[in-house]
Design a protein around this motif. Sequence first.
Motif, short mmCIF file in Angstrom:
data_model
loop_
_atom_site.label_atom_id
_atom_site.label_comp_id
_atom_site.label_asym_id
_atom_site.label_seq_id
_atom_site.Cartn_x
_atom_site.Cartn_y
_atom_site.Cartn_z
N PRO A 96 78.63 37.90 -56.73
CA PRO A 96 78.63 36.64 -55.97
C PRO A 96 80.02 36.00 -55.93
N LYS A 97 80.32 35.44 -54.78
CA LYS A 97 81.60 34.73 -54.57
C LYS A 97 81.30 33.37 -53.95
N ALA A 98 82.12 32.39 -54.29
CA ALA A 98 81.95 31.05 -53.74
C ALA A 98 82.07 31.05 -52.21
N LEU A 99 82.92 31.91 -51.68
CA LEU A 99 83.12 31.98 -50.23
C LEU A 99 81.82 32.25 -49.48
N LEU B 103 74.98 35.70 -46.69
CA LEU B 103 74.14 35.82 -47.88
C LEU B 103 73.82 37.28 -48.21
N SER B 104 73.85 38.17 -47.22
CA SER B 104 73.60 39.59 -47.49
C SER B 104 74.69 40.20 -48.37
N CYS B 105 75.84 39.57 -48.39
CA CYS B 105 76.93 40.06 -49.26
C CYS B 105 76.54 39.97 -50.73
N LEU B 106 75.63 39.06 -51.06
CA LEU B 106 75.19 38.91 -52.45
C LEU B 106 74.39 40.12 -52.92
N TYR C 150 78.74 31.40 -50.36
CA TYR C 150 77.94 30.17 -50.34
C TYR C 150 78.58 29.11 -49.45
N ARG C 151 79.89 29.06 -49.45
CA ARG C 151 80.58 28.07 -48.63
C ARG C 151 80.34 28.35 -47.15
N LEU C 152 80.38 29.62 -46.74
CA LEU C 152 80.12 29.95 -45.33
C LEU C 152 78.67 29.66 -44.97
N ALA C 153 77.75 30.01 -45.87
CA ALA C 153 76.34 29.73 -45.61
C ALA C 153 76.10 28.22 -45.49
N ALA C 154 76.76 27.46 -46.34
CA ALA C 154 76.63 26.00 -46.26
C ALA C 154 77.21 25.46 -44.96
N ASP C 155 78.33 26.04 -44.53
CA ASP C 155 78.94 25.61 -43.27
C ASP C 155 77.99 25.87 -42.10
N ALA D 113 75.79 27.77 -55.57
CA ALA D 113 77.11 28.26 -56.01
C ALA D 113 77.49 27.63 -57.35
N ILE D 114 77.28 26.35 -57.47
CA ILE D 114 77.62 25.65 -58.71
C ILE D 114 76.75 26.17 -59.86
N ALA D 115 75.48 26.40 -59.60
CA ALA D 115 74.57 26.90 -60.63
C ALA D 115 75.01 28.27 -61.15
N ARG D 116 75.68 29.04 -60.32
CA ARG D 116 76.19 30.35 -60.74
C ARG D 116 77.60 30.26 -61.31
#
Length: 129
Positions: free
Chosen positions: A89-92, A81-84, A94-99, A117-120
């Motif tokens: 923003p990238k889907a990757l 999330l610090s990458c944001l 959010y996907r890693l955070a969700a994982d 991610a979808i909201a963005r």
Amino acid sequence: MRSLHPPSLDHPRHERAGAQEHVLEVDRVEPVPLRLVAAEELTAQKNDDPYYRMLHANALLQVGVAADCRADIEAVEAMALSCLQIAPPKALVYRLAADCRRRLHDLPGALAHHDAAIARGLDFPALRA
């Protein structure tokens, strides 16, 4: 066999990234922390690069899962999330955070990351299925 020492910053980014990916694919006989050390070194050399942060996060996730360490998995979520804060923003991310949330058995938390991610507008095929 290639050297496991991280490449210097004098090399083009794609060469450094290729070397990092090679380190992450080291045979299972190698100790898992070696992967993490290499990823940490690359991230330390260029901490403002989200690509290296994500490589570091993935290496830490492997270690956290192998050790069944909740703190490591939570650190991966924060690192992703610090990458944001440093890049678009990238889907990757959010996907890693969700994982991470899923691995911590927090399904509502995982879903919240996917929803963000979808909201963005960052959906990807796996979310649409």
